[in-house]
Write a protein that holds these residues in place. Structure first.
Motif, mmCIF file in Angstrom:
data_model
loop_
_atom_site.group_PDB
_atom_site.id
_atom_site.type_symbol
_atom_site.label_atom_id
_atom_site.label_comp_id
_atom_site.label_asym_id
_atom_site.label_seq_id
_atom_site.Cartn_x
_atom_site.Cartn_y
_atom_site.Cartn_z
ATOM 1 N N GLU A 34 53.470 44.497 53.192
ATOM 2 C CA GLU A 34 52.807 43.193 53.169
ATOM 3 C C GLU A 34 53.684 42.204 53.920
ATOM 4 O OE1 GLU A 34 51.711 39.753 49.919
ATOM 5 O OE2 GLU A 34 51.849 41.837 49.243
ATOM 6 N N LYS A 35 53.209 41.797 55.113
ATOM 7 C CA LYS A 35 53.959 40.847 55.946
ATOM 8 C C LYS A 35 53.181 39.528 56.016
ATOM 9 C CE LYS A 35 55.774 40.219 60.558
ATOM 10 N NZ LYS A 35 54.930 39.769 61.634
ATOM 11 N N THR A 36 52.651 39.113 54.898
ATOM 12 C CA THR A 36 51.895 37.867 54.831
ATOM 13 C C THR A 36 52.208 37.186 53.517
ATOM 14 O OG1 THR A 36 49.693 36.869 54.895
ATOM 15 C CG2 THR A 36 49.863 38.993 53.804
ATOM 16 N N ARG A 37 51.995 35.909 53.495
ATOM 17 C CA ARG A 37 52.087 35.166 52.233
ATOM 18 C C ARG A 37 50.696 34.673 51.849
ATOM 19 N NH1 ARG A 37 57.460 34.119 50.832
ATOM 20 N NH2 ARG A 37 58.907 34.694 52.473
ATOM 21 N N GLU A 38 49.694 35.217 52.522
ATOM 22 C CA GLU A 38 48.309 34.784 52.332
ATOM 23 C C GLU A 38 47.479 35.788 51.541
ATOM 24 O OE1 GLU A 38 47.014 31.798 53.470
ATOM 25 O OE2 GLU A 38 49.099 31.321 53.925
ATOM 26 N N ARG A 39 48.120 36.766 50.899
ATOM 27 C CA ARG A 39 47.351 37.799 50.187
ATOM 28 C C ARG A 39 46.388 37.222 49.161
ATOM 29 N NH1 ARG A 39 48.873 41.334 45.715
ATOM 30 N NH2 ARG A 39 51.032 40.739 46.123
ATOM 31 N N PRO A 40 46.793 36.250 48.299
ATOM 32 C CA PRO A 40 45.822 35.722 47.324
ATOM 33 C C PRO A 40 44.573 35.126 47.983
ATOM 34 C CG PRO A 40 48.049 35.092 46.712
ATOM 35 C CD PRO A 40 48.133 35.699 48.089
ATOM 36 N N ARG A 41 44.767 34.401 49.074
ATOM 37 C CA ARG A 41 43.621 33.826 49.790
ATOM 38 C C ARG A 41 42.740 34.933 50.358
ATOM 39 N NH1 ARG A 41 42.432 33.706 54.745
ATOM 40 N NH2 ARG A 41 44.533 34.160 55.477
ATOM 41 N N MET A 42 43.372 35.953 50.964
ATOM 42 C CA MET A 42 42.613 37.068 51.537
ATOM 43 C C MET A 42 41.828 37.808 50.459
ATOM 44 S SD MET A 42 45.369 38.728 54.124
ATOM 45 C CE MET A 42 46.318 37.751 55.247
ATOM 46 N N GLU A 43 42.469 38.048 49.315
ATOM 47 C CA GLU A 43 41.786 38.741 48.221
ATOM 48 C C GLU A 43 40.561 37.957 47.765
ATOM 49 O OE1 GLU A 43 45.330 41.228 45.996
ATOM 50 O OE2 GLU A 43 45.111 39.099 45.487
ATOM 51 N N LYS A 44 40.717 36.653 47.660
ATOM 52 C CA LYS A 44 39.604 35.796 47.216
ATOM 53 C C LYS A 44 38.472 35.819 48.243
ATOM 54 C CE LYS A 44 38.526 31.214 45.527
ATOM 55 N NZ LYS A 44 39.002 29.877 45.234
#
Length: 187
Positions: free
Chosen positions: A154-164
């Protein structure tokens, strides 16, 4: 989940620039430096523990970095695999999609996924989420259910946004960053 070999492999991973994008080169993602079967096995074992394989009919991955992961997981789980290719075959039922990453844009093509299939999507890295978003949307257009999303790095800090946005849970083994030109684990 210890992942000692996978963690140790980060130190030998070069970082190259594609414009402003920091791309790390790793045996799991590129086969460079030389791929170590023990690191691949450790990563596949880690991914295998993350999924509910009773809810899976097929393992799906994108060309080409996910190929070794999907193949090893197929052997470990007994589930067939599907490669989403960058080549059009023109077969009946083929579905096309547009992939946009942090460093490229390309057309991709899905074969052998059908309405009602429950798939586990496997890939090496999630960074911008462009590949994942395009594939999840295309799979849903077909009528397939994305049962799980498994990613090594995981090379992002946007995982929660992507999951949503995608309505899926993204399960990863290691979070990484590029710091001063080096690949490091994010703790």
């Amino acid at each position: 989940m210890a992942l000692e070999r996978l963690r140790a492999s980060l130190a030998g991973s070069p970082v190259v620039k594609f414009g402003d994008y920091d791309y790390f080169v790793h045996p799991i993602t590129d086969g460079i430096p030389l791929g170590d079967p023990k690191v691949l096995e450790e990563a596949a074992d880690g991914l295998a523990r993350l999924a509910d394989w009773t809810r899976c009919d097929k393992i799906v991955t994108a060309e080409s970095m996910g190929f070794p992961l999907a193949a090893v997981l197929s052997i470990k789980t007994g589930k067939p695999y599907v490669f989403i290719r960058k080549r059009q075959y023109g077969l009946p039922g083929e579905v096309s999609l547009k992939q946009t990453t942090g460093y490229s844009k390309t057309d991709m093509f899905i074969n052998n996924v059908h309405r009602g299939d429950r798939v586990v999507f496997v890939d090496d890295v999630i960074s911008t989420g462009g590949t994942l978003a395009a594939i999840v949307k295309a799979l849903r257009t077909i009528g397939a259910e994305v049962a799980d999303v498994l990613i090594v790095f995981e090379k992002t800090r946007e995982r929660p946004r992507m999951e949503k946005e995608l309505g899926v849970r993204i399960k990863t083994l290691l979070s990484v960053d590029v710091v001063e030109g080096k690949l490091v684990e994010r703790r």
